[in-house]
Structures are given as C-alpha cells and as structure tokens.
Motif scaffolding. Sequence first.
Motif, PDB file in Angstrom:
ATOM      1  N   ASN A   1       0.837  -1.200   0.000  1.00 35.80           N
ATOM      2  CA  ASN A   1       0.000   0.000   0.000  1.00 35.80           C
ATOM      3  C   ASN A   1       0.878   1.259   0.000  1.00 35.80           C
ATOM      4  OD1 ASN A   1      -2.298   1.506   0.036  1.00 35.80           O
ATOM      5  ND2 ASN A   1      -2.500   1.456   2.264  1.00 35.80           N
TER       6      ASN A   1
ATOM      7  N   ALA B   1       2.661   9.066  -1.244  1.00 33.55           N
ATOM      8  CA  ALA B   1       1.429   9.787  -1.568  1.00 33.55           C
ATOM      9  C   ALA B   1       1.690  11.285  -1.679  1.00 33.55           C
ATOM     10  CB  ALA B   1       0.370   9.512  -0.499  1.00 33.55           C
TER      11      ALA B   1
ATOM     12  N   SER C   1      -5.292   7.800  -5.810  1.00 31.97           N
ATOM     13  CA  SER C   1      -4.993   6.976  -4.634  1.00 31.97           C
ATOM     14  C   SER C   1      -4.202   7.760  -3.599  1.00 31.97           C
ATOM     15  CB  SER C   1      -4.207   5.729  -5.053  1.00 31.97           C
ATOM     16  OG  SER C   1      -4.985   4.888  -5.868  1.00 31.97           O
TER      17      SER C   1
ATOM     18  N   ARG D   1      -5.154   8.432   0.177  1.00 34.38           N
ATOM     19  CA  ARG D   1      -4.221   7.993   1.222  1.00 34.38           C
ATOM     20  C   ARG D   1      -3.913   9.133   2.182  1.00 34.38           C
ATOM     21  NH1 ARG D   1      -2.302   6.129   4.943  1.00 34.38           N
ATOM     22  NH2 ARG D   1      -0.464   4.792   5.166  1.00 34.38           N
TER      23      ARG D   1
ATOM     24  N   SER E   1      -4.787   9.315   6.207  1.00 29.04           N
ATOM     25  CA  SER E   1      -3.573   9.084   6.986  1.00 29.04           C
ATOM     26  C   SER E   1      -3.540   9.951   8.244  1.00 29.04           C
ATOM     27  CB  SER E   1      -2.333   9.382   6.134  1.00 29.04           C
ATOM     28  OG  SER E   1      -1.159   9.278   6.907  1.00 29.04           O
TER      29      SER E   1
END
Length: 329
Positions: free
Chosen positions: A79, A85, A113, A117, A121
């Motif tokens: 991931n 990110a 994505s 993320r 987060s």
Amino acid sequence: MDTLYRHWLILRMIPRRRRIATTEIRSRLQSEHGIESTLRTIQRDLIALAGGNFPLECDDNRPAGWSWNKDAPAFDVPNMDPATALTFKFAELYLARMFPQGSLAALRPYMASAEERLKSSESMLARWPDKVRIMSRSLTMQPPVVLPEIAETVYTAVLEERRFTATYETVRKEVRTHEVNPLGLTFVDGLTYLLASLNEHTDPVLLLLHRIKSAALLNKPVTVPNDFDLDEWVDELLTFAVGDTISLKIRLTRKDDAKRLEESKLSTDQKILPMPDGNFELTAEVEDTLQLRWWLQGFGGRIEVLEPQDLRQEFIQLAEQYAILYGKG
C-alpha cells in the motif's frame, strides 16, 4: 500461494492505455519470473480476476488483449505510504504539464490513490500540502490556452523523437505551415515553448505551443544537431542575450533594496558599498541580456545605472522617453 503470486504478477503487467496479449503475458512470466504457464491457464486467470473485483477489459481478439478500465483505481502492493502519496500530490500540483500526455493519464489513478491515502492518513505528512506554497515574483497573468490535441501531438513527437507538420501563427498574425523537428520543451511561467528546427534549417528556434493551430505526426525521425545541448539553447534563446558579460555598476537610493540584494545576489562577485551621500553602490559581473534591462527598469527611480556607459546611455534615452510620455499633460 503460487496461484496468488501469478495473479499478482499478471495484474501488474496489465497496462491502462493499450492492451496486452495473453501471449505476451505468458512470455513475460517465463522470461522475467521463471514461471511456466499455458495460454489456457492465463486466460482462466484473467477471466477469474475480471469476474471478481478487478475492473479489467478484454477486446475478445485472438489472442485476447487485456487492459485496465480507464476509471480503475491504481493497483500495486504494498500500500502507498504517506511519503509516496505526498510525492504524487506535489507532482499533480506542480509538475503535471511537464509529463507526456500518455504518462500523465497513466499516473491519474495513482494521484487519486495518493489523495485518498493522505485524507485517511494520521501521519503529519498528510497536512504538509496545507503548509507550503510556491509563489512567483513576476506579475501573475492568465496563461494562453493550448488545445489538448495540439499538446498530445507535440508531446508525443518529443517523446518518440518524430517530426510533425504544423500550422503556426506568428505574433503578427501570419499563419505558416512548417515541418517541425522537435528537440525539447521548456516551461516559463504560464508559457510552454517548443525548441525545434523548421523545414530544411538546422538552427533551433522557439515556438509557443498556444500559437500552433494544427499538428500532425510524421513517420520521420528527428535530426539532432551535433553537440546539441538543450540547456545551452534555452539559456541563449530565453534570456534574450544582447552581449557578453559586463561589469555592472549601479547606485541604489534605498537601504531596503540594498538589503534584499545582499540576501539574494546578482552574482558571486557582487559587492555593495555604502556611499557618503547615504546611497549604496553595487558592482557585479553579469550577463548582458534584455532580462537584466527589465529587472533594472523594475526599480524605477530607485536606481541609477552608472556603468557600462552604453547601458547608462540606454537608460538616459529611456528616461527622456518617459519624460515625453508623462509630460504631455
């Protein structure tokens, strides 16, 4: 576990903007990963994956070609971590127009994505985009519009090193058709320049993308001049060189201007000395360019050009022109 690993490798091989044949997948599994498999097994794998939660498309050709659905989210393992990110987030904010169009389209799912993320987060990196900004001291202007189909053709030509034909509108509104030999792109504020040679000529020129009215790729390779250096040509054409290096001497009438130039120097040999009359004298070895003149003009009456004499004479004539313009009333 062998089946799961094979499925993961197959999914990573599937592209977004083209299709991959089952024969190519089988060949790559063997050559890149040492996995022997039959076409029938790979076909069953793909059908099972597409019937599950993976948005795959098949063209039903023989051999079948597979790709991701254009709206499919990014697929990768492990991931995406917050640092990765954040990198995709800044690439989307500040570098998007520098990517080839196909590459940018392929990166869109990763950017989406990355956005998700960062939202989910708890890392402090997730808040970093809210804490930094990139600014410019130049006057903010509305950038001209580059037609998407023009950008697609030009970026493809640069990437694949192919010539193209183009109709180009000059600043005088003259429209001409050229065979363009693209050599590179450069980005200046909101403008995109193509460095290229035209027709039978070899010396590069700069073309503004928004002035290209039509473009069509040719199956002719680019010709790169001997000892071509993109940085040298861009520097020569975009700094608008007038002459060689000059010894600049100017008088600064404000202390805050002198302070700023102490902090951000014109050159490594720059010196600023206080004068008995309260002014400051700056000396520096600089390139003789139009950009230098524009920068000096930005100070208005707060600076006086002392040397070299020919540059001083230019500013004397400029002051006289201002006097005429503003003295009419």
